[in-house]
Design an enzyme around this catalytic site. Structure first.
Site, PDB file in Angstrom:
ATOM      1  N   LYS A 143      -9.652  66.025  58.334  1.00 56.82           N
ATOM      2  CA  LYS A 143     -10.162  67.366  58.592  1.00 56.82           C
ATOM      3  C   LYS A 143     -10.319  67.578  60.083  1.00 56.82           C
ATOM      4  O   LYS A 143     -10.659  66.653  60.822  1.00 56.82           O
ATOM      5  CB  LYS A 143     -11.529  67.568  57.927  1.00 56.82           C
ATOM      6  CG  LYS A 143     -11.806  69.017  57.555  1.00 56.82           C
ATOM      7  CD  LYS A 143     -10.983  69.415  56.349  1.00 56.82           C
ATOM      8  CE  LYS A 143     -11.355  70.785  55.825  1.00 56.82           C
ATOM      9  NZ  LYS A 143     -10.605  71.123  54.604  1.00 56.82           N
ATOM     10  N   GLY A 159     -17.483  85.502  44.630  1.00 56.13           N
ATOM     11  CA  GLY A 159     -16.602  85.592  45.788  1.00 56.13           C
ATOM     12  C   GLY A 159     -15.285  86.241  45.443  1.00 56.13           C
ATOM     13  O   GLY A 159     -14.557  85.758  44.570  1.00 56.13           O
ATOM     14  N   LEU A 160     -14.975  87.351  46.116  1.00 59.37           N
ATOM     15  CA  LEU A 160     -13.721  88.075  45.880  1.00 59.37           C
ATOM     16  C   LEU A 160     -12.869  88.113  47.149  1.00 59.37           C
ATOM     17  O   LEU A 160     -12.329  89.148  47.527  1.00 59.37           O
ATOM     18  CB  LEU A 160     -14.013  89.502  45.397  1.00 59.37           C
ATOM     19  CG  LEU A 160     -14.626  89.625  44.002  1.00 59.37           C
ATOM     20  CD1 LEU A 160     -14.967  91.074  43.692  1.00 59.37           C
ATOM     21  CD2 LEU A 160     -13.691  89.061  42.939  1.00 59.37           C
ATOM     22  N   GLY A 161     -12.771  86.967  47.801  1.00 59.41           N
ATOM     23  CA  GLY A 161     -11.860  86.845  48.936  1.00 59.41           C
ATOM     24  C   GLY A 161     -10.431  86.746  48.445  1.00 59.41           C
ATOM     25  O   GLY A 161     -10.116  87.125  47.310  1.00 59.41           O
ATOM     26  N   GLY A 179     -10.378  84.375  45.275  1.00 59.57           N
ATOM     27  CA  GLY A 179     -11.188  84.931  44.202  1.00 59.57           C
ATOM     28  C   GLY A 179     -10.642  86.243  43.667  1.00 59.57           C
ATOM     29  O   GLY A 179     -10.673  86.492  42.453  1.00 59.57           O
ATOM     30  N   ASP A 217     -19.864  89.571  45.722  1.00 56.41           N
ATOM     31  CA  ASP A 217     -19.353  89.142  47.026  1.00 56.41           C
ATOM     32  C   ASP A 217     -20.345  89.615  48.081  1.00 56.41           C
ATOM     33  O   ASP A 217     -21.018  90.637  47.895  1.00 56.41           O
ATOM     34  CB  ASP A 217     -17.962  89.750  47.294  1.00 56.41           C
ATOM     35  CG  ASP A 217     -17.226  89.055  48.425  1.00 56.41           C
ATOM     36  OD1 ASP A 217     -16.312  88.275  48.134  1.00 56.41           O
ATOM     37  OD2 ASP A 217     -17.585  89.278  49.601  1.00 56.41           O
ATOM     38  N   ALA A 276     -13.992  77.047  45.231  1.00 53.54           N
ATOM     39  CA  ALA A 276     -14.829  76.757  46.393  1.00 53.54           C
ATOM     40  C   ALA A 276     -14.915  75.247  46.616  1.00 53.54           C
ATOM     41  O   ALA A 276     -15.091  74.481  45.655  1.00 53.54           O
ATOM     42  CB  ALA A 276     -16.226  77.338  46.201  1.00 53.54           C
TER      43      ALA A 276
END
Length: 333
Positions: free
Chosen positions: A65, A162-164, A167, A185, A239
């Site tokens: 990462k 979450g509606l990114g 989502g 969201d 997520a």
């Protein structure tokens, strides 16, 4: 590795957790942190999760990462953003191919193109730049495969947190398949999408009565306090790092709530992008691998039931088995 960017002066942290299965991979997170050491802690935790994600998915990669720890209040204008990304590229290039990065929180395909100016060890660049583009759709496809593996979708109630980009795609596909949706969201403008899908908006998604809770925002939402208030039978979503700590998986198990490990469910993006860009797979081959998440999750859940343990423990055992097999093969060679 942690160093201050030569152009930006911003701390750039790279954690390579494992290279046993092959070149380590993991996203580049660009976010503010109270202290750069908080970014280091995040990088160490996230890189370990990437090792498990790759191993369980059967990918020939280890986990890593990048975290760019922005000081609080940083004004990240175009010039500074470019300087930061070039510093990231230099840091990755200095590792000599040990690690390749892709998008994460705060970065996207265009940012990968800038990093790619300094190193070839990058994926999810824009399609026009020779990459596979936005990974949100294959990530969502993997989530949908996992949800379908749990039970038929039609007629079930899903609470989507979450509606990114991921989502929203999951919500659209579930609605089209005849599911009932509860959604929320932090961005109030997402209410429009909810209305278009015939979904019910709620500000109390974690306590909503539903068949399946779908965490599709940031992690850490499952804690001792939130688990106590859950009114769902299953949890399955994209997520990352949904549990605040590993022991929370035991609390879910005690309550009889099935939790599909996030690093199994959310692997679609990395499976597709690395397949196309790093391993030369065709898009069709990469998509088939993404859909294989259904079989992987089924294997994990069956192992957990057979052994009387949690899905988290079963997934980690599968990861350890594959990593140990690769280590033994290397030693024998």
């Amino acid at each position: 590795m942690a160093r201050r960017g030569g152009r930006s002066g911003v701390p750039v942290i790279v954690s390579v957790h494992s290279g046993t299965l092959g070149q380590a991979i993991g996203g580049c997170r660009l976010a503010p942190y109270p202290d750069w050491r908080d970014g280091l802690t995040d990088a160490l935790r996230l890189s370990a999760a990437m090792t498990a994600k790759c191993a369980v998915a059967g990918l020939p990669h280890g986990g890593a990462k990048t975290v760019v720890a922005l000081p609080p209040g940083t004004d990240l204008g175009p010039a500074l953003r470019r300087a930061v990304l070039l510093d990231v590229g230099d840091t990755i290039e200095s590792l000599g191919g040990e690690y390749a990065t892709g998008p994460d929180v705060g970065t996207g395909p265009d940012d990968m193109a800038v990093i790619g100016e300094r190193t070839p060890h990058v994926f999810c660049r824009p399609v026009g730049a020779g990459g596979s583009g936005d990974s949100s759709r294959p990530t969502a496809e993997g989530v949908l495969a996992a949800l379908a593996a749990l039970a038929p979708v039609a007629g079930r109630r899903f609470a989507i947190m979450g509606l990114g980009r991921v989502g929203a795609h999951v919500a659209r596909e579930l609605a089209a398949a005849g599911a009932e949706l509860l959604v929320t969201d932090v961005d109030e403008s997402r209410r429009q999408l909810a209305a278009e899908l015939g979904a019910t908006w709620t500000d109390d998604i974690l306590t909503a009565e539903a068949d399946v809770l779908v965490p599709a925002a940031l992690g850490g939402v499952l804690t001792a306090a939130t688990v106590a208030g859950l009114r769902c039978a299953e949890i399955c979503g994209p997520a990352n790092n949904q549990l605040d700590r590993p022991e929370t998986a035991d609390l879910l198990h005690e309550r009889g709530i099935l939790w599909a490990p996030d690093f199994v469910v959310s692997a679609g993006g990395v499976i597709h992008a690395t397949g196309v860009e790093l391993r030369g797979e065709t898009p069709a081959q990469a998509t088939a691998r993404v859909r294989g998440i259904a079989g992987t999750l089924t294997t994990v859940l069956e192992s957990a039931r057979r052994d009387g343990t949690t899905p988290l423990a079963a997934a980690h055992e599968l990861a350890r088995t594959r990593i140990n097999a690769a280590r033994q093969a290397t030693m024998a060679a």
